[in-house]
Design an enzyme around this catalytic site. Sequence first.
Site, mmCIF file in Angstrom:
data_model
loop_
_atom_site.group_PDB
_atom_site.id
_atom_site.type_symbol
_atom_site.label_atom_id
_atom_site.label_comp_id
_atom_site.label_asym_id
_atom_site.label_seq_id
_atom_site.Cartn_x
_atom_site.Cartn_y
_atom_site.Cartn_z
ATOM 1 N N LYS A 80 -55.255 -81.396 11.682
ATOM 2 C CA LYS A 80 -56.352 -80.513 12.101
ATOM 3 C C LYS A 80 -56.202 -79.969 13.524
ATOM 4 C CE LYS A 80 -59.575 -82.582 8.878
ATOM 5 N NZ LYS A 80 -60.921 -83.159 8.647
ATOM 6 N N ASN A 101 -60.181 -76.874 10.131
ATOM 7 C CA ASN A 101 -59.863 -77.360 8.786
ATOM 8 C C ASN A 101 -59.797 -76.257 7.741
ATOM 9 O OD1 ASN A 101 -62.580 -76.975 8.290
ATOM 10 N ND2 ASN A 101 -62.873 -78.943 7.265
ATOM 11 N N ASP A 117 -65.998 -79.365 9.137
ATOM 12 C CA ASP A 117 -66.198 -80.807 9.061
ATOM 13 C C ASP A 117 -67.530 -81.229 9.670
ATOM 14 O OD1 ASP A 117 -63.881 -81.736 7.803
ATOM 15 O OD2 ASP A 117 -62.745 -81.763 9.676
ATOM 16 N N ALA A 142 -61.410 -89.600 18.000
ATOM 17 C CA ALA A 142 -61.516 -88.261 18.603
ATOM 18 C C ALA A 142 -60.419 -87.354 18.060
ATOM 19 C CB ALA A 142 -61.442 -88.357 20.128
ATOM 20 N N GLY A 169 -55.871 -90.211 26.359
ATOM 21 C CA GLY A 169 -55.538 -88.821 26.685
ATOM 22 C C GLY A 169 -56.350 -87.855 25.843
#
Lengths: 270, 270
Positions: A80, A101, A117, A142, A169
């Site tokens: 994604k 998506n 989503d 995330a 990150g």
Amino acid sequence: MTAPTHAGPPISGTTRLYALLGDPIAQVRAPGLLNPVLARRGADAVLVPMRVAPGDVAPVVRALRQVANLHGILVTVPHKAAVLALADRVTARARLAGSVNALRREPDGAWSADTFDGDGFVRGLVEAGHDPKGLRVCVVGAGGAGSAIAVALLDAEVAELRLVDTDPGRRDELWRRLSEAYPGRVSAATGPRLADVDLAVNATPLGLRPDDPLPFPVSGLPAHAVVADIIMKPAETALLRAAGERGLAAHPGEPMLAHQIDSYLDFFDL
Amino acid sequence: MTAPTHAGPPISGTTRLYALLGDPIAQVRAPGLLNPVLARRGADAVLVPMRVAPGDVAPVVRALRQVANLHGILVTVPHKAAVLALADRVTARARLAGSVNALRREPDGAWSADTFDGDGFVRGLVEAGHDPKGLRVCVVGAGGAGSAIAVALLDAEVAELRLVDTDPGRRDELWRRLSEAYPGRVSAATGPRLADVDLAVNATPLGLRPDDPLPFPVSGLPAHAVVADIIMKPAETALLRAAGERGLAAHPGEPMLAHQIDSYLDFFDL
């Protein structure tokens, strides 16, 4: 036979193609849900699953863009975020989530992308009686789906959103974007702080495989909390089972997809 | 709706994909014929059409090889020669024809290719009562299908085979290969010499479009000659209509494909 018993749409040389890219692929539900709808509507279109490894997704998407009767692409785990960079146009919410998506071929030949989503997740949650407005929410994961869900929950006016991911990150990158768009309502942590949340969401792939560990412990949640999972197969993940055993409300992955089917049909003009 | 009324197979995340590459694509018949067979057999597999321009076929095939649940590719006009070079293994008859129409993923990950055009054409011809053994034959069109048909007709022991193509390069290249394999039975010309042939075959794309000229005139053929066309849509091409009006036997394109469906099912182990 693990295939659903619903017949698919008839397929001929005039059929428009839609591809769903993911890895793994066997667990995806969208073809089994969307194709019978297309068949009932008499749409000359079909959605087919394609298992594509992360290293191959860019050349595969570039090649599929050259297939003239392929009009759209759905994207699931783990592509994604990567596919966002392969679209010519991206909606504001998808850019904020850093995740798409769905891509479609526009009349001018460009490819545009959006994410459904988060919207599907929130609509499923509301329909199940769990309106997230004003709640303290922890989103674990995330990645593509988690990012889109985070954006939609903030748009649905949650009071506070905690982002948790083991990859600091990507978590902090999402946190920076969301903090700028929704100041003062977003925090980020490596591990979940669950003692005072109203809603905890698993947006990691943990639970797809039978031997996966739980994405977070349910023992620390307050008694009124809702535990939501985005995993669709199995329908009852170990997380949801553990939540149910503790007497917490458990919200499965299915409604997120069910509420997206209409969005896909609209987006692809089917 | 131009789609056939037969339902397609059900499609889920476990479905094996097969792609049919061509350009144009709307006229292809294989998906409409093969998918209902797959549905009746309960095979968890589907064949989808993909329109791919000649300049894109190499990157598209390379990308499709990376789609892990895509197990085979069918190839039609104008890609049958180009795709040969994209396979890891090619059967002797396909290499001789310089043309492939089916590729499959082998257990070791390699892709092997074969052509079933010629075999399907000859079997259809024999079933219609036109055994080509001992006949003088003119094949017009030395492209993918024409080359495969030429090889199969020589294997079926035609007395003499005349190759006609407006492109002298590709005609002579095929002529050289066939002359070496079938010495003394193959000739090549720019225009058809039809006065003494028993069977004349159109293996060019002429007839796909309503305003196409005839691939060859039927006026010069002897009264006993059979005129065969590989075009499947329309079922009655202008060539076959003209042949019928002259009282010649007309053999349509459909049997060539119908006889290949079982070959495809075997080749793909479906």
